[in-house]
Scaffold this motif. Structure first.
Motif, short mmCIF file in Angstrom:
data_model
loop_
_atom_site.label_atom_id
_atom_site.label_comp_id
_atom_site.label_asym_id
_atom_site.label_seq_id
_atom_site.Cartn_x
_atom_site.Cartn_y
_atom_site.Cartn_z
N ASP A 107 18.60 22.89 19.10
CA ASP A 107 17.97 21.69 18.55
C ASP A 107 16.86 22.06 17.56
N GLY A 110 18.07 23.09 14.14
CA GLY A 110 18.90 22.12 13.43
C GLY A 110 20.37 22.44 13.46
N SER A 112 24.13 22.17 14.40
CA SER A 112 24.95 21.04 14.87
C SER A 112 26.16 21.62 15.60
N TRP A 113 26.48 21.02 16.78
CA TRP A 113 27.50 21.61 17.64
C TRP A 113 28.17 20.55 18.49
N THR A 114 29.28 20.97 19.08
CA THR A 114 30.01 20.16 20.05
C THR A 114 30.66 21.11 21.05
N THR A 149 29.61 22.30 14.18
CA THR A 149 30.21 21.17 13.44
C THR A 149 29.86 21.22 11.96
N SER A 150 29.16 22.26 11.55
CA SER A 150 28.82 22.47 10.15
C SER A 150 29.24 23.89 9.78
N HIS A 156 22.65 28.55 13.81
CA HIS A 156 23.18 29.02 15.09
C HIS A 156 22.71 30.45 15.37
#
Length: 184
Positions: A107, A110, A112-114, A149-150, A156
């Protein structure tokens, strides 16, 4: 073997561009070969206050066709391990805190993940005979994976470095621990 896809090469370049804090060593290592058509790996290590060692690996997997459960064409796999103080090892909230070190780092950077999943494991070991050592050692290990997701994987990689720092007990960047010598 064909040339790596542009998408994979860009992802590797993003991970290679991560500049960890000075106490953390980050370097490429041989990646597992059978998990996906393309793979890249980084190893990290640091030593926290009171000489607490922490190590980790970040593995990037890429399958242009995707794989079941990934929800994408990339998958990041993390392993972190650090020694613990015996008193901390008995804290019933330690697994929750160990997991939050990863999610908070994702977080904070920044990322973005799933499809995030994993385990936090506490271990205690006693050595005997020819490998005798300290009476007891305690460790915490995190094993987790998620799908970015990016296509920008730098956040990451930064989260991986940040989580390792938490596992080692390093204070936030710019904060000194009382009784610790300050660097230049």
């Amino acid at each position: 073997m064909t040339e790596a896809p542009d998408e994979f090469r860009a992802a590797v370049a993003a991970l290679r561009s991560v500049a960890p804090r000075p106490e953390v060593t980050l370097e490429p290592i041989k990646a597992p070969q059978r998990l996906a058509p393309w793979a890249f790996a980084l190893a990290a290590e640091t030593t926290g206050p009171d000489d607490v060692p922490a190590t980790g690996r970040l593995v990037l997997l890429h399958d242009p066709q995707g794989q079941e459960g990934w929800n994408g064409v990339f998958r990041l796999v993390v392993y972190l391990r650090a020694e613990l103080d015996a008193e901390l090892a008995t804290d019933p909230f330690l697994p929750d805190v160990g997991w939050s070190w990863l999610t908070d780092a994702l977080d904070a950077t920044g990322a973005s993940w799933t499809a995030l999943g994993g385990t936090v494991t506490e271990t205690s070991s006693a050595r005997f005979g020819d490998i005798a050592g300290p009476n007891r050692t305690d460790d915490i290990e995190l094993r987790a994976s998620w799908t970015p997701t990016s296509p920008d994987l730098r956040p990451h990689g930064e989260a991986f470095s940040m989580a390792l720092s938490h596992y080692a007990g390093l204070p936030p960047v710019g904060v000194s621990v009382f009784g610790q010598p300050r660097g230049d």
